[in-house]
Design a protein around this motif. Sequence first.
Motif, mmCIF file in Angstrom:
data_model
loop_
_atom_site.group_PDB
_atom_site.id
_atom_site.type_symbol
_atom_site.label_atom_id
_atom_site.label_comp_id
_atom_site.label_asym_id
_atom_site.label_seq_id
_atom_site.Cartn_x
_atom_site.Cartn_y
_atom_site.Cartn_z
ATOM 1 N N VAL A 1 6.634 15.957 -0.403
ATOM 2 C CA VAL A 1 5.463 16.832 -0.540
ATOM 3 C C VAL A 1 4.430 16.078 -1.366
ATOM 4 N N MET A 2 3.190 16.038 -0.879
ATOM 5 C CA MET A 2 2.170 15.280 -1.610
ATOM 6 C C MET A 2 1.686 16.048 -2.840
ATOM 7 N N LEU A 3 1.217 15.302 -3.849
ATOM 8 C CA LEU A 3 0.758 15.957 -5.077
ATOM 9 C C LEU A 3 -0.608 16.609 -4.851
ATOM 10 N N GLY B 1 0.845 -1.196 0.000
ATOM 11 C CA GLY B 1 0.000 0.000 0.000
ATOM 12 C C GLY B 1 0.874 1.238 0.000
ATOM 13 N N ALA B 2 0.228 2.396 0.079
ATOM 14 C CA ALA B 2 1.002 3.640 0.047
ATOM 15 C C ALA B 2 1.735 3.887 1.353
ATOM 16 N N THR B 3 1.202 3.368 2.459
ATOM 17 C CA THR B 3 1.919 3.537 3.728
ATOM 18 C C THR B 3 3.306 2.909 3.603
ATOM 19 N N VAL C 1 7.121 12.139 -3.654
ATOM 20 C CA VAL C 1 5.776 12.693 -3.789
ATOM 21 C C VAL C 1 4.753 11.596 -3.498
ATOM 22 N N ASP C 2 3.888 11.847 -2.532
ATOM 23 C CA ASP C 2 2.761 10.962 -2.251
ATOM 24 C C ASP C 2 1.641 11.383 -3.205
ATOM 25 N N ALA C 3 1.377 10.517 -4.185
ATOM 26 C CA ALA C 3 0.393 10.881 -5.225
ATOM 27 C C ALA C 3 -0.946 10.173 -5.017
ATOM 28 N N GLU D 1 1.192 16.447 5.258
ATOM 29 C CA GLU D 1 1.378 15.087 4.739
ATOM 30 C C GLU D 1 0.532 14.064 5.500
ATOM 31 N N HIS D 2 0.381 12.906 4.874
ATOM 32 C CA HIS D 2 -0.257 11.756 5.518
ATOM 33 C C HIS D 2 0.610 11.305 6.696
ATOM 34 N N ALA D 3 -0.026 10.666 7.678
ATOM 35 C CA ALA D 3 0.683 10.222 8.887
ATOM 36 C C ALA D 3 1.902 9.357 8.564
ATOM 37 N N SER D 4 1.836 8.584 7.487
ATOM 38 C CA SER D 4 2.949 7.688 7.144
ATOM 39 C C SER D 4 4.184 8.468 6.701
ATOM 40 N N VAL D 5 4.000 9.693 6.246
ATOM 41 C CA VAL D 5 5.140 10.558 5.903
ATOM 42 C C VAL D 5 5.564 11.359 7.131
ATOM 43 N N ALA E 1 -9.559 9.664 6.879
ATOM 44 C CA ALA E 1 -10.117 8.450 7.486
ATOM 45 C C ALA E 1 -9.142 7.850 8.479
ATOM 46 N N CYS E 2 -7.847 7.985 8.153
ATOM 47 C CA CYS E 2 -6.837 7.364 9.008
ATOM 48 C C CYS E 2 -6.847 7.997 10.390
ATOM 49 N N SER E 3 -7.328 9.230 10.512
ATOM 50 C CA SER E 3 -7.317 9.847 11.832
ATOM 51 C C SER E 3 -8.710 9.870 12.449
ATOM 52 N N ILE F 1 1.710 5.405 -4.710
ATOM 53 C CA ILE F 1 0.281 5.278 -5.054
ATOM 54 C C ILE F 1 -0.343 4.124 -4.263
ATOM 55 N N SER F 2 -1.668 4.144 -4.204
ATOM 56 C CA SER F 2 -2.394 3.085 -3.490
ATOM 57 C C SER F 2 -3.554 2.614 -4.362
ATOM 58 N N ALA F 3 -3.761 1.288 -4.431
ATOM 59 C CA ALA F 3 -4.792 0.733 -5.324
ATOM 60 C C ALA F 3 -6.212 1.083 -4.882
ATOM 61 N N ALA G 1 4.888 2.174 0.839
ATOM 62 C CA ALA G 1 5.645 2.882 -0.204
ATOM 63 C C ALA G 1 6.283 4.142 0.376
ATOM 64 N N ASN G 2 5.516 4.879 1.178
ATOM 65 C CA ASN G 2 6.053 6.113 1.770
ATOM 66 C C ASN G 2 7.213 5.806 2.715
ATOM 67 N N VAL G 3 7.022 4.814 3.557
ATOM 68 C CA VAL G 3 8.070 4.493 4.543
ATOM 69 C C VAL G 3 9.317 3.934 3.835
ATOM 70 N N ASN H 1 -3.615 17.018 -1.625
ATOM 71 C CA ASN H 1 -3.911 16.700 -0.225
ATOM 72 C C ASN H 1 -5.223 15.912 -0.132
ATOM 73 N N ASN H 2 -5.230 14.882 0.683
ATOM 74 C CA ASN H 2 -6.390 14.005 0.788
ATOM 75 C C ASN H 2 -7.554 14.624 1.554
ATOM 76 N N GLU H 3 -7.307 15.695 2.310
ATOM 77 C CA GLU H 3 -8.407 16.326 3.063
ATOM 78 C C GLU H 3 -9.009 17.499 2.293
HETATM 79 N N1 PMP Z 1 -1.212 8.832 1.584
HETATM 80 C C1 PMP Z 1 -2.418 9.407 1.507
HETATM 81 C C2 PMP Z 1 -2.506 10.814 1.024
HETATM 82 C C3 PMP Z 1 -3.560 8.695 1.867
HETATM 83 O O1 PMP Z 1 -4.764 9.276 1.800
HETATM 84 C C4 PMP Z 1 -3.424 7.360 2.314
HETATM 85 C C5 PMP Z 1 -4.637 6.527 2.712
HETATM 86 N N2 PMP Z 1 -5.437 7.102 3.684
HETATM 87 C C6 PMP Z 1 -2.137 6.809 2.374
HETATM 88 C C7 PMP Z 1 -1.061 7.568 2.003
HETATM 89 C C8 PMP Z 1 -1.927 5.391 2.839
HETATM 90 O O2 PMP Z 1 -2.334 4.485 1.844
HETATM 91 P P1 PMP Z 1 -2.642 2.958 2.190
HETATM 92 O O3 PMP Z 1 -4.035 2.912 2.715
HETATM 93 O O4 PMP Z 1 -2.509 2.252 0.863
HETATM 94 O O5 PMP Z 1 -1.601 2.506 3.149
#
Ligand code: PMP
Length: 389
Positions: free
Chosen positions: A145-147, A70-72, A174-176, A100-104, A324-326, A197-199, A74-76, A149-151
Amino acid sequence: MPQRVYLDWNATTPLRAEARDAIVAALETCGNPSSVHGEGRKARKILQDARAAVAASLGAAPESVVFTSGATEANVLALVPGLHRTHAQPVERLIVSAIEHASVLSGGRFGREIIEIAPVDRSGVIDLTALDGLLADKPPALVSVMLANNETGVVQPIRDVAQRVRAHGGVLHVDAVAAFGKIDIDISALDVDFLSISAHKIGGPKGVGALLVAGDLRGLRPLITGGGQEKGRRAGTENLPGIAGLGAAAKAAAAGRDHLTGHCDALRRRLEMGLKAILPSTIVFSEGVDRVCNTTLFSAPGLHAETAVIGFDLEGIAVSSGSACSSGKVQPSHVLEAMQAGPELAQGGVRISLGWETTENDIDRALEAWRKVAGSLVKKNDETVLERF
Ligand code: PMP
C-alpha cells in the motif's frame, strides 16, 4: 515569450544544486567502492555518506538501504514470494491497493494473475474493512500500500494497515515515492517491512532510488545477481554519481520539508479556490481527506484530460493527466476508476503538482490558462455527475 511554468513535480522535479554538486564530485572520483586501496576507500566514503543520509531522512538504519535504479526496481525487488519475519510463515499471497503505481500492480515476481486487490473509497483512501476481509482466515500475505498516492496526493493510514498486516502474520511493503520529502516518515514508527523511494521526485537525478528493508525480514531474493554489492541484495558496481545525488537530495529534502509544506499549502489553496471560481463545476478530488501538500487532481463534467493538458501546454504550463507513467495512453486513470469517479469525471482528471520553486505568479499563470481551457473545452455543466461528490 513568457517563461514556461512547470507544475508537474509529481512526475519529476528539477535537480537541486546540492544534488548536482554531489553528482559532479562523485563523477570526478575514480575509485570503485569495492576496492581496498585509497581511491576505493574515497569512493566507498561517498557511498556510505549517501546511505547514512537516506537512512537518516527515513528514521532507518544505514544497513537497511539497498540502492536501486529507481522506485520501479525497488518495488519489483520487494514483491517476491517467500518473505517472512523471523520465525513467521513465508508469504505466498500478494494483496495490493487498487491505486498503486504500475510497478506494484504488475505484481513483481508474484505474477499479475494471482494479485488480490484492496479497494479504496470514493475519497481514494484504502478500505480497511475490505482489507480485513482479504487478510482473514487465509495464509499470511505480502501487502503493498503506498504512503501517498501520486495522482490524488491522498495519504494512506499506513499504521492502521501495518497493525492489520501484523495481526495476520504478513509482510508490508510501502511505496513512499509521492510522500518522501513532503511528510515526516519514520520507518519504525510506521512499522513497515519495506519502503521504496525515488531520487528524481525529491530533487535528485533520474534512474536511482532505494528499497529500505527492515532488519528482521528474511527471504529477500535479489533481482540482479553477481557480486556481493548491497550485501548481496543488488549486484553490480554502484551508480555512485546517482547515489551521491540521492543522498544529497534526501538531506536537502529533509531540511526543507517544513518550509515546503507551508509554501505548498498556501499556493495550493490559491490554486484550488481559483480553479473553482473560474469554473464552479470543477471537482477537486479527495479534497476532504489528508493529502500531501503539493498535489491537486481535478476534473469537471465535459473535460477531456489529454486535450486539457495540451491546452495548458500551449499556454506555457506543464501539467499532467493522471500519472506521468500512463500519459500517452488515452485511458481514464485507474486511480479515479478505483474511486468510482464515473467515466465522465474520470476522463477529465488533470493533475497539478507543485514544488519548492513554485511561485504565486506560477499559480496565477496556471489559472489564466485554466480560464481558456475551461472556456473552450467544458461542455454543459452536468448536475447529476456533480451531486455524487
Ligand atoms: N511509485 C510511484 C508512486 C511513482 O510515482 C513512481 C514514478 N512515476 C514510481 C513508483 C517509479 O519510480 P521510478 O521513476 O524511480 O522508477
